[in-house]
Motif scaffolding. Structure first.
Motif, PDB file in Angstrom:
ATOM      1  N   ILE A   8       0.876  -1.171   0.000  1.00 18.95           N
ATOM      2  CA  ILE A   8       0.000   0.000   0.000  1.00 18.95           C
ATOM      3  C   ILE A   8       0.913   1.221   0.000  1.00 18.95           C
ATOM      4  O   ILE A   8       1.711   1.409   0.915  1.00 18.95           O
ATOM      5  N   VAL A   9       0.785   2.039  -1.053  1.00 21.47           N
ATOM      6  CA  VAL A   9       1.747   3.127  -1.261  1.00 21.47           C
ATOM      7  C   VAL A   9       1.033   4.453  -1.537  1.00 21.47           C
ATOM      8  O   VAL A   9      -0.173   4.496  -1.796  1.00 21.47           O
ATOM      9  N   GLY A  10       1.819   5.524  -1.490  1.00 21.67           N
ATOM     10  CA  GLY A  10       1.367   6.842  -1.915  1.00 21.67           C
ATOM     11  C   GLY A  10       2.380   7.407  -2.881  1.00 21.67           C
ATOM     12  O   GLY A  10       3.553   7.003  -2.893  1.00 21.67           O
ATOM     13  N   CYS A  16       0.999  12.014  -1.393  1.00 22.86           N
ATOM     14  CA  CYS A  16       0.365  10.797  -0.857  1.00 22.86           C
ATOM     15  C   CYS A  16      -1.123  11.020  -0.564  1.00 22.86           C
ATOM     16  O   CYS A  16      -1.647  10.600   0.476  1.00 22.86           O
ATOM     17  N   ASP A  17      -1.814  11.699  -1.502  1.00 24.98           N
ATOM     18  CA  ASP A  17      -3.222  12.045  -1.270  1.00 24.98           C
ATOM     19  C   ASP A  17      -4.163  10.862  -1.446  1.00 24.98           C
ATOM     20  O   ASP A  17      -5.272  10.849  -0.913  1.00 24.98           O
ATOM     21  N   ILE A  53       6.151   5.678  -1.928  1.00 23.15           N
ATOM     22  CA  ILE A  53       6.567   5.396  -0.555  1.00 23.15           C
ATOM     23  C   ILE A  53       5.526   4.484   0.073  1.00 23.15           C
ATOM     24  O   ILE A  53       4.324   4.673  -0.129  1.00 23.15           O
ATOM     25  N   VAL A  54       5.988   3.461   0.776  1.00 23.29           N
ATOM     26  CA  VAL A  54       5.066   2.570   1.474  1.00 23.29           C
ATOM     27  C   VAL A  54       4.445   3.350   2.633  1.00 23.29           C
ATOM     28  O   VAL A  54       5.143   3.983   3.415  1.00 23.29           O
ATOM     29  N   ILE A  55       3.130   3.333   2.700  1.00 19.37           N
ATOM     30  CA  ILE A  55       2.417   4.106   3.718  1.00 19.37           C
ATOM     31  C   ILE A  55       2.486   3.380   5.059  1.00 19.37           C
ATOM     32  O   ILE A  55       2.122   2.200   5.151  1.00 19.37           O
ATOM     33  N   ASN A  56       2.951   4.107   6.079  1.00 17.43           N
ATOM     34  CA  ASN A  56       3.027   3.485   7.399  1.00 17.43           C
ATOM     35  C   ASN A  56       1.613   3.296   7.963  1.00 17.43           C
ATOM     36  O   ASN A  56       0.647   3.926   7.533  1.00 17.43           O
ATOM     37  N   LYS A  62      -5.267   6.771   9.213  1.00 14.14           N
ATOM     38  CA  LYS A  62      -5.844   8.119   9.190  1.00 14.14           C
ATOM     39  C   LYS A  62      -6.620   8.340   7.892  1.00 14.14           C
ATOM     40  O   LYS A  62      -7.769   8.815   7.901  1.00 14.14           O
ATOM     41  N   LEU A  63      -5.995   8.001   6.754  1.00 14.75           N
ATOM     42  CA  LEU A  63      -6.666   8.173   5.468  1.00 14.75           C
ATOM     43  C   LEU A  63      -7.881   7.256   5.337  1.00 14.75           C
ATOM     44  O   LEU A  63      -8.941   7.673   4.856  1.00 14.75           O
ATOM     45  N   GLU A  64      -7.735   6.013   5.816  1.00 17.30           N
ATOM     46  CA  GLU A  64      -8.847   5.070   5.738  1.00 17.30           C
ATOM     47  C   GLU A  64     -10.013   5.534   6.606  1.00 17.30           C
ATOM     48  O   GLU A  64     -11.178   5.389   6.228  1.00 17.30           O
ATOM     49  N   GLN A  65      -9.694   6.115   7.761  1.00 18.82           N
ATOM     50  CA  GLN A  65     -10.739   6.612   8.650  1.00 18.82           C
ATOM     51  C   GLN A  65     -11.512   7.758   7.997  1.00 18.82           C
ATOM     52  O   GLN A  65     -12.734   7.862   8.130  1.00 18.82           O
ATOM     53  N   GLU A  66     -10.786   8.623   7.284  1.00 19.95           N
ATOM     54  CA  GLU A  66     -11.442   9.731   6.579  1.00 19.95           C
ATOM     55  C   GLU A  66     -12.409   9.197   5.525  1.00 19.95           C
ATOM     56  O   GLU A  66     -13.537   9.685   5.390  1.00 19.95           O
ATOM     57  N   TYR A  67     -11.963   8.193   4.764  1.00 17.28           N
ATOM     58  CA  TYR A  67     -12.835   7.609   3.741  1.00 17.28           C
ATOM     59  C   TYR A  67     -14.034   6.898   4.365  1.00 17.28           C
ATOM     60  O   TYR A  67     -15.163   7.027   3.882  1.00 17.28           O
TER      61      TYR A  67
END
Length: 294
Positions: A8-10, A16-17, A53-56, A62-67
């Protein structure tokens, strides 16, 4: 940092949006190029591995929670719409609540073709929550035009969804050139093949397209609803909200386009369509004893 398939990358150049899955890695001109599928956005992209970059775990959560928050808001608004729709139907069937009538309803059957098995799983989960009868099939976008005729004959759907991944590439041509899109041509061909089987727009309602798809070509090919008028990204669940509204709207009623778009996550920039009737049918009487015996 080494980039591997299924990471899973950005994209660093895009801050990394969007979260992407690495589907494949190829070598082009001495550089490693990754093929990326959006995790929540129906976008396919190519990117140099050096730009990834591999997303930590913390940033990913955080991004998944927003979605998830956006999905929940959209789903709740959609459920409110359905509650009002059902209340209106009950009022009309019972002649203003003046009669006690046992009636039943038959929602429109959906055939959902998706180029991404992960998206398909998410969509089927939402269909189930809403109560939409659906058959979901994972099918590579390039194979859809060849398979759609046989699938329509077999499943006889009221509503067809043709979606997966897409993207517009400025380097390949103008926005008006369908060859500048990853899979718009295949989506258009699939819609045309479907219309050879069922030409009437209200006998088979079609949603077609994904992120940045060539909206005009899809509508001209025979889709009732399509993406993406402004060539923006659409959310993985957007097709579900559109076809669910069609499935649960009575066949004598016309779909209000604004009503159908306002509860999607993308809105009118990413989704559009033409006037279309609903496909829900009401019948009576409904026999409770038969239901209990079965």
């Amino acid at each position: 940092m080494t980039i591997n398939t299924m990471d899973i990358v950005g994209r660093i150049s895009y801050h990394c949006d969007i979260l992407f899955r690495v589907i494949d890695i190829n070598e082009q001109g001495g550089k490693k190029i990754a093929v990326l599928f959006g995790e929540d956005i129906r976008l396919v992209a190519d990117a140099p591995c050096e730009d990834l970059i591999v997303i930590n775990q913390a940033h990913r959560m955080k991004l998944e929670q927003e979605y998830r928050s956006l999905e929940e808001q959209s789903f709740q608004l959609f459920r409110q719409d359905l509650a009002l729709l059902r209340e209106k139907q009950e009022y009309e069937v019972t002649d203003g609540y003046s009669k006690t009538l046992n009636y039943f309803q038959i929602p429109g059957r959906v055939l959902h073709l998706d180029g991404d098995p992960s998206y398909l799983k998410k969509c089927l989960s939402v269909y189930e929550k809403i109560g939409i009868p659906v058959t979901g099939i994972h099918c590579n976008e390039k194979e859809m035009p060849m398979k759609i005729g046989q699938l329509i004959d077999h499943y006889r759907p009221d509503i067809l969804v043709v979606t997966g991944h897409d993207a517009y590439s400025k380097a390949k041509g103008k926005k008006s050139d369908i060859n500048a899109y990853r899979h718009s041509r295949e989506f258009v061909q699939t819609v045309r093949e479907a219309r050879k089987k069922i030409p009437h727009l209200d006998q088979l309602v079609i949603f077609a397209g994904a992120c940045q798809s060539h909206f005009e070509s899809l509508i001209h090919a025979g889709a009732n609803f399509a993406s993406s008028p402004s060539r923006v990204n659409i959310h993985a669940l957007d097709p579900v909200y559109i076809v669910a509204k069609v499935s649960l709207t009575p066949f004598m009623e016309r779909i209000n386009l604004w009503d159908i778009l306002r509860n999607t996550l993308t809105g009118e920039k990413g989704l559009g369509g033409i006037e279309t009737r609903g496909v829900l049918r009401t019948g009576m009487p409904f026999n409770d004893e038969d239901l209990n015996e079965s």
